[in-house]
Design a protein around this motif. Structure first.
Motif, PDB file in Angstrom:
ATOM      1  N   GLU A 415       0.820  -1.211   0.000  1.00 57.10           N
ATOM      2  CA  GLU A 415       0.000   0.000   0.000  1.00 57.10           C
ATOM      3  C   GLU A 415       0.857   1.265   0.000  1.00 57.10           C
ATOM      4  N   ARG A 416       1.918   1.233   0.786  1.00 53.72           N
ATOM      5  CA  ARG A 416       2.740   2.441   0.969  1.00 53.72           C
ATOM      6  C   ARG A 416       3.742   2.627  -0.162  1.00 53.72           C
ATOM      7  N   ALA A 417       4.289   1.556  -0.698  1.00 52.32           N
ATOM      8  CA  ALA A 417       5.316   1.662  -1.747  1.00 52.32           C
ATOM      9  C   ALA A 417       5.026   0.669  -2.871  1.00 52.32           C
ATOM     10  N   PRO A 418       3.899   0.818  -3.571  1.00 50.70           N
ATOM     11  CA  PRO A 418       3.502  -0.173  -4.584  1.00 50.70           C
ATOM     12  C   PRO A 418       4.463  -0.261  -5.765  1.00 50.70           C
ATOM     13  N   GLN A 419       5.253   0.767  -6.003  1.00 50.82           N
ATOM     14  CA  GLN A 419       6.210   0.706  -7.104  1.00 50.82           C
ATOM     15  C   GLN A 419       7.475  -0.066  -6.734  1.00 50.82           C
ATOM     16  N   HIS A 420       7.632  -0.355  -5.458  1.00 48.77           N
ATOM     17  CA  HIS A 420       8.860  -1.014  -5.019  1.00 48.77           C
ATOM     18  C   HIS A 420       8.626  -2.328  -4.277  1.00 48.77           C
ATOM     19  N   TYR A 421       7.368  -2.630  -3.971  1.00 46.74           N
ATOM     20  CA  TYR A 421       7.090  -3.916  -3.331  1.00 46.74           C
ATOM     21  C   TYR A 421       5.805  -4.531  -3.891  1.00 46.74           C
ATOM     22  N   MET A 422       5.925  -5.761  -4.297  1.00 50.79           N
ATOM     23  CA  MET A 422       4.775  -6.585  -4.658  1.00 50.79           C
ATOM     24  C   MET A 422       5.130  -8.004  -4.266  1.00 50.79           C
ATOM     25  N   ALA A 423       4.272  -8.654  -3.506  1.00 54.07           N
ATOM     26  CA  ALA A 423       4.557 -10.009  -3.049  1.00 54.07           C
ATOM     27  C   ALA A 423       4.874 -10.914  -4.231  1.00 54.07           C
ATOM     28  N   ARG A 424       5.804 -11.829  -4.035  1.00 58.43           N
ATOM     29  CA  ARG A 424       6.211 -12.709  -5.134  1.00 58.43           C
ATOM     30  C   ARG A 424       5.033 -13.479  -5.694  1.00 58.43           C
ATOM     31  N   TYR A 425       4.144 -13.936  -4.828  1.00 55.75           N
ATOM     32  CA  TYR A 425       2.987 -14.682  -5.323  1.00 55.75           C
ATOM     33  C   TYR A 425       2.179 -13.830  -6.301  1.00 55.75           C
ATOM     34  N   ARG A 426       2.016 -12.552  -5.983  1.00 55.14           N
ATOM     35  CA  ARG A 426       1.274 -11.669  -6.881  1.00 55.14           C
ATOM     36  C   ARG A 426       2.035 -11.435  -8.183  1.00 55.14           C
ATOM     37  N   LEU A 427       3.358 -11.310  -8.107  1.00 55.55           N
ATOM     38  CA  LEU A 427       4.154 -11.156  -9.326  1.00 55.55           C
ATOM     39  C   LEU A 427       3.972 -12.353 -10.255  1.00 55.55           C
ATOM     40  N   VAL A 428       3.968 -13.547  -9.672  1.00 50.51           N
ATOM     41  CA  VAL A 428       3.819 -14.766 -10.462  1.00 50.51           C
ATOM     42  C   VAL A 428       2.404 -14.899 -11.007  1.00 50.51           C
ATOM     43  N   THR A 429       1.424 -14.612 -10.171  1.00 53.40           N
ATOM     44  CA  THR A 429       0.046 -14.992 -10.465  1.00 53.40           C
ATOM     45  C   THR A 429      -0.758 -13.918 -11.170  1.00 53.40           C
ATOM     46  N   PHE A 430      -0.443 -12.650 -10.928  1.00 52.21           N
ATOM     47  CA  PHE A 430      -1.283 -11.570 -11.439  1.00 52.21           C
ATOM     48  C   PHE A 430      -0.552 -10.598 -12.349  1.00 52.21           C
ATOM     49  N   SER A 431       0.647 -10.934 -12.776  1.00 50.52           N
ATOM     50  CA  SER A 431       1.379 -10.055 -13.687  1.00 50.52           C
ATOM     51  C   SER A 431       1.957 -10.874 -14.827  1.00 50.52           C
ATOM     52  N   GLN A 447      14.709 -10.669   1.621  1.00 52.40           N
ATOM     53  CA  GLN A 447      15.863 -10.297   2.451  1.00 52.40           C
ATOM     54  C   GLN A 447      15.583  -9.019   3.237  1.00 52.40           C
ATOM     55  N   LEU A 448      14.952  -8.039   2.584  1.00 53.58           N
ATOM     56  CA  LEU A 448      14.642  -6.791   3.271  1.00 53.58           C
ATOM     57  C   LEU A 448      13.544  -6.983   4.319  1.00 53.58           C
ATOM     58  N   LEU A 449      12.548  -7.809   4.035  1.00 55.88           N
ATOM     59  CA  LEU A 449      11.514  -8.106   5.028  1.00 55.88           C
ATOM     60  C   LEU A 449      12.118  -8.771   6.255  1.00 55.88           C
ATOM     61  N   GLU A 450      13.013  -9.723   6.001  1.00 62.43           N
ATOM     62  CA  GLU A 450      13.665 -10.413   7.119  1.00 62.43           C
ATOM     63  C   GLU A 450      14.493  -9.426   7.948  1.00 62.43           C
ATOM     64  N   GLN A 451      15.167  -8.505   7.274  1.00 62.11           N
ATOM     65  CA  GLN A 451      15.966  -7.494   7.980  1.00 62.11           C
ATOM     66  C   GLN A 451      15.077  -6.641   8.882  1.00 62.11           C
ATOM     67  N   LEU A 452      13.937  -6.221   8.368  1.00 62.47           N
ATOM     68  CA  LEU A 452      13.029  -5.385   9.151  1.00 62.47           C
ATOM     69  C   LEU A 452      12.467  -6.143  10.350  1.00 62.47           C
ATOM     70  N   GLU A 465       6.967   4.052   7.230  1.00 67.31           N
ATOM     71  CA  GLU A 465       7.574   5.039   6.328  1.00 67.31           C
ATOM     72  C   GLU A 465       9.058   4.744   6.148  1.00 67.31           C
ATOM     73  N   ALA A 466       9.737   4.396   7.239  1.00 69.46           N
ATOM     74  CA  ALA A 466      11.158   4.039   7.138  1.00 69.46           C
ATOM     75  C   ALA A 466      11.326   2.747   6.360  1.00 69.46           C
ATOM     76  N   ALA A 467      10.405   1.809   6.564  1.00 65.21           N
ATOM     77  CA  ALA A 467      10.469   0.545   5.820  1.00 65.21           C
ATOM     78  C   ALA A 467      10.306   0.795   4.327  1.00 65.21           C
ATOM     79  N   ALA A 468       9.383   1.678   3.963  1.00 64.55           N
ATOM     80  CA  ALA A 468       9.190   2.001   2.551  1.00 64.55           C
ATOM     81  C   ALA A 468      10.453   2.631   1.965  1.00 64.55           C
ATOM     82  N   ARG A 469      11.085   3.522   2.735  1.00 67.65           N
ATOM     83  CA  ARG A 469      12.328   4.143   2.236  1.00 67.65           C
ATOM     84  C   ARG A 469      13.427   3.103   2.037  1.00 67.65           C
ATOM     85  N   LEU A 470      13.459   2.084   2.904  1.00 74.16           N
ATOM     86  CA  LEU A 470      14.451   1.017   2.751  1.00 74.16           C
ATOM     87  C   LEU A 470      14.277   0.306   1.413  1.00 74.16           C
TER      88      LEU A 470
END
Length: 484
Positions: A415-431, A447-452, A465-470
């Motif tokens: 929702e916050r950073a749609p241009q930089h995050y899309m779940a892999r399942y959605r990338l595979v299934t809906f794109s 890797q970034l989710l695990e870091q957060l 907001e900081a997560a989106a900037r990451l």
């Protein structure tokens, strides 16, 4: 304008769709299929809507599921063929995974953001017959009951046998094999020139069961199941009973039934198919592990004892073609395990790529086949990897708190950073992004989710907001994703 005749081995889902698309592009296409015409003989499988209790026909000898998951990639191929609307009229929408825990509770995990991102349960038989009709209408010639015996690629001839075993030999210039994981053309090609074949068994098997329409179940069972209308369960979901190391799933059929599949290790200590030799042992196992599911399967003993244990393997080939004379497509080239619901979708995507390449260079099949493999092989390998990973996710992770935390955080980032995050399942299934891109992007995002979550395990405490900037500082914007 008429082009050279193409000989297609296999008139299943991928073969019929490819044949139709080639015919639309001006090619003369002849298809040889070993099975009889399902429009005349009926498609193997079960339909409790049309069968009286105790007289249901058995599962087809291959043990294949009677319904499949259709996603955006497959839909786009059907749109190209002008068939998407007809198919969707015969499909059941699935919004997400309905996860059933050991206590009988269930919760929906949506696949996408809303009802624009859903998958569809479709009948294999009904879809195959629709595709056969469309191909014939486009001018394709089908020859049913014709099994490939051998091929002489130097002389450009094939030998076929009918149901009675009578053989005949025919000329065949360009041959394309869409005859599935057990491809006869692949075996013939491999005997002529080794293809670098490697088959990796999952070590797990599967068995098909069935939940009939609600009208065939006692009222007391339905009151506990959460079903509605003619369905014994919520119809617009893919149901999962994850148990760590094994699972059951159920997909809805249009007439009100569900196809249930039990996935278990094939051998080894309990639970495995080796430790469930008959329906009596399986009933005791289900009573303990799937107590809410067992009452919904009134023909459990008949199904369990009557249906074979299917095998699960991944096929890898170094080469998909013999210069310009023969090519493999779909499962014949890259069969995968079914846990991402992408086998059919990947095969349908294959057909569009190949039909376009042949249309652009109809007289250079060697270059077309080489280019087809160059484009599609990395993506086939990627979805094979993701399908194996998705098995672990479905049977283990969907009930794991850490997985659920990553899923929750991912939804916030989408929702916050749609241009930089899309779940892999959605990338595979809906794109339509390449599978290989989805695999690598998914790993980078994970890797970034695990870091957060390593720094702040509670999602509610994370500064979104900081997560989106990451994500924005570490990952390039996603490519154009709108489907359709």
């Amino acid at each position: 304008m008429a082009q050279q005749t193409i000989t297609l081995i296999g008139g299943g889902l991928v073969g019929a769709l490819l044949a139709q698309q080639l015919a639309q592009r001006g090619f003369a296409v002849e298809v040889y299929e070993k099975r009889p015409d399902p429009r005349l003989s009926g498609f193997p499988g079960r339909s409790s809507a049309s069968c009286a209790r105790g007289t249901r026909p058995s599962m087809d000898s291959g043990g294949r599921s009677i319904n499949l998951a259709l996603a955006e990639r497959g839909l786009q191929a059907l749109r190209t063929a002008g068939l998407a609307d007809d198919v969707l009229q015969r499909a059941v929408m699935m919004r997400g995974r309905m996860v059933h825990d050991r206590d009988g509770n269930s919760s929906l995990q949506r696949y996408g953001v809303d009802d624009s991102e859903v998958i569809w349960s479709v009948s294999r038989g009904a879809l195959n017959m629709l595709l056969l009709d469309a191909a014939e209408a486009a001018g394709v010639q089908f020859r049913f009951g014709q099994s490939l015996v051998s091929a002489d690629f130097d002389a450009q001839r094939i030998r076929l046998a009918d149901a009675a075993g009578v053989e005949r030999e025919l000329p065949a210039g360009m041959v394309i094999g869409a005859d599935g994981a057990g491809s006869a053309l692949r075996a013939t090609m491999n005997a002529h020139s080794p293809l670098g074949e490697r088959v990796e068994s999952l070590g797990h098997g599967y068995k098909e069961l069935e939940i009939p329409p609600a009208g065939e179940l006692p009222a007391g069972v339905l009151q506990l199941s959460g079903g509605r209308d003619q369905y014994a369960l919520e119809p617009h979901a893919l149901h999962i009973w994850p148990r760590g190391g094994y699972m059951c799933i159920a997909l809805p059929n249009t007439e009100g039934s569900f196809t249930v599949t039990l996935f278990l290790p094939a051998q080894g200590a309990a639970p495995s198919f080796a430790t469930l030799p008959d329906a009596a042992a399986a009933t005791a196992f289900f009573s303990e592990q799937f107590p809410d599911l067992l009452p919904l399967i009134p023909y459990f003993s008949e199904d369990f004892d009557g249906h074979p244990v299917g095998t699960l393997s991944t096929l890898y080939l170094q080469r998909w073609h013999l210069d310009g004379r023969a090519l493999l497509i779909g499962d014949a080239a890259h069969a995968i395990v079914p846990f991402h619901g992408q086998g059919m979708n990947c095969g349908f995507e294959d057909t569009v790529v190949l039909a376009n390449l042949l249309a652009a260079a109809p007289n250079d099949s060697a270059e077309v086949f080489a280019e087809f493999q160059r484009v599609r092989q990395p993506n086939a390998n990627a979805i094979a990897t993701m399908a194996l990973e998705n098995y672990v996710e479905m049977r283990d992770s969907v009930a794991d708190p850490h997985y659920l935390a990553k899923r929750e955080l991912g939804a916030l980032l989408a929702e916050r950073a749609p241009q930089h995050y899309m779940a892999r399942y959605r990338l595979v299934t809906f794109s339509h992004v390449p599978y290989a891109y989805a695999l690598e992007r998914g790993r980078a995002q994970d890797q970034l989710l695990e870091q957060l979550l390593r720094d702040t395990p509670n999602v509610a405490d994370i500064d979104i907001e900081a997560a989106a900037r990451l994500f924005q500082s570490n990952l390039a914007p996603l490519p154009g994703l709108r489907h359709g």
